[in-house]
Design a protein around this motif. Structure first.
Motif, short mmCIF file in Angstrom:
data_model
loop_
_atom_site.label_atom_id
_atom_site.label_comp_id
_atom_site.label_asym_id
_atom_site.label_seq_id
_atom_site.Cartn_x
_atom_site.Cartn_y
_atom_site.Cartn_z
N ARG A 1 0.86 -1.18 0.00
CA ARG A 1 0.00 0.00 0.00
C ARG A 1 0.89 1.23 0.00
NH1 ARG A 1 -4.04 2.17 4.74
NH2 ARG A 1 -4.94 3.86 3.51
N GLY A 2 0.63 2.15 -0.93
CA GLY A 2 1.37 3.40 -0.96
C GLY A 2 2.68 3.33 -1.71
N SER A 3 3.64 4.17 -1.27
CA SER A 3 4.89 4.33 -1.99
C SER A 3 6.00 4.72 -1.02
CB SER A 3 4.71 5.42 -3.05
OG SER A 3 5.90 5.68 -3.73
N ILE A 4 7.18 4.13 -1.24
CA ILE A 4 8.35 4.48 -0.44
C ILE A 4 9.55 4.71 -1.35
CG2 ILE A 4 7.57 3.18 1.58
CD1 ILE A 4 9.75 1.04 0.88
N PHE A 5 10.53 5.41 -0.82
CA PHE A 5 11.86 5.47 -1.43
C PHE A 5 12.72 4.57 -0.57
CE2 PHE A 5 16.09 7.40 -2.04
CZ PHE A 5 16.20 7.23 -3.42
N ASP A 6 13.16 3.45 -1.13
CA ASP A 6 13.88 2.41 -0.40
C ASP A 6 15.37 2.52 -0.67
OD1 ASP A 6 13.48 0.22 1.37
OD2 ASP A 6 13.90 -1.17 -0.26
N ALA B 1 15.50 3.14 -4.68
CA ALA B 1 14.47 2.82 -5.68
C ALA B 1 13.10 3.12 -5.10
CB ALA B 1 14.55 1.35 -6.08
N GLU B 2 12.21 3.56 -5.97
CA GLU B 2 10.83 3.75 -5.55
C GLU B 2 10.12 2.40 -5.63
OE1 GLU B 2 7.17 6.82 -6.17
OE2 GLU B 2 8.22 6.18 -7.98
N LEU B 3 9.55 1.99 -4.51
CA LEU B 3 8.74 0.78 -4.46
C LEU B 3 7.32 1.22 -4.18
CD1 LEU B 3 10.97 -1.53 -2.20
CD2 LEU B 3 11.10 -1.18 -4.68
#
Length: 181
Positions: free
Chosen positions: A77-82, A100-102
């Motif tokens: 759910r949503g978005s992170i910068f990992d 990377a954007e996951l």
């Protein structure tokens, strides 16, 4: 499954094959044989973790000494910068990072091998992150490198003020961190 080698070759971006139609979608989120073939070794996961965070929460950069964890990270759910940072003292890519954007829609996963520090920043209003770990959580072995260490120069998304836990606020710089040999 599509595997992309990053600028730090041991860190991989894994994208599942998704089958979708007007009813929705299906994909195999994990397959032990395919994963082991992708990383070139036999690894097993012993723990699954699930976190939920609001926009701006930054978790990391975490790692464990003496009991290192490899992590396979994905967002449901949503978005992170990992981010993964190589902290293996003898590595040719020591101190380099991969980001990377996951997201729930791109369904990418990041493989963060043992010997790396890991962190992420939530860029959507809310994000739920799932990750598999190759070793058990050991609080006495956990360490933290400060997220904004100038020696790392991580290019976090600039429009978000990070919300940090006390542990993450008190992370050490790479130069003072316990490293992997």
């Amino acid at each position: 499954m599509k595997v992309t080698i990053t600028s730090v070759p041991d860190v991989l971006i894994i994208e599942p094959q998704v089958f979708g139609d007007e009813r929705g979608f299906f994909f195999e989120s994990f397959n032990q044989r395919a994963f082991n073939a992708a990383i070139g070794t036999d690894l097993s996961f012993v723990q699954d973790n699930h976190s939920r965070s609001t926009k701006g929460v930054l978790r990391g950069l975490h790692y464990q000494v003496n009991q290192p964890q490899g992590k396979l990270v994905r967002v449901v759910r949503g978005s992170i910068f990992d981010v993964a940072v190589d902290i293996r003292g003898t590595s040719s890519t020591f101190g380099r990072w991969v980001g990377a954007e996951l997201t729930e829609s791109n369904r990418r996963q990041m493989w963060v091998p043992p010997g790396f520090a890991h962190g992420f920043l939530v860029v959507s209003d809310c994000a739920e992150v799932l990750y598999k770990a190759t070793d058990y959580y050991a609080p006495d072995m956990e360490r933290c490198i400060v997220w904004d260490d100038p020696a790392l120069s991580i290019k976090w998304p600039v429009d978000i003020e990070p919300i940090l836990s006390p542990k993450d606020k008190n992370g050490v710089r790479l130069e003072a961190a316990e490293l992997f040999k």
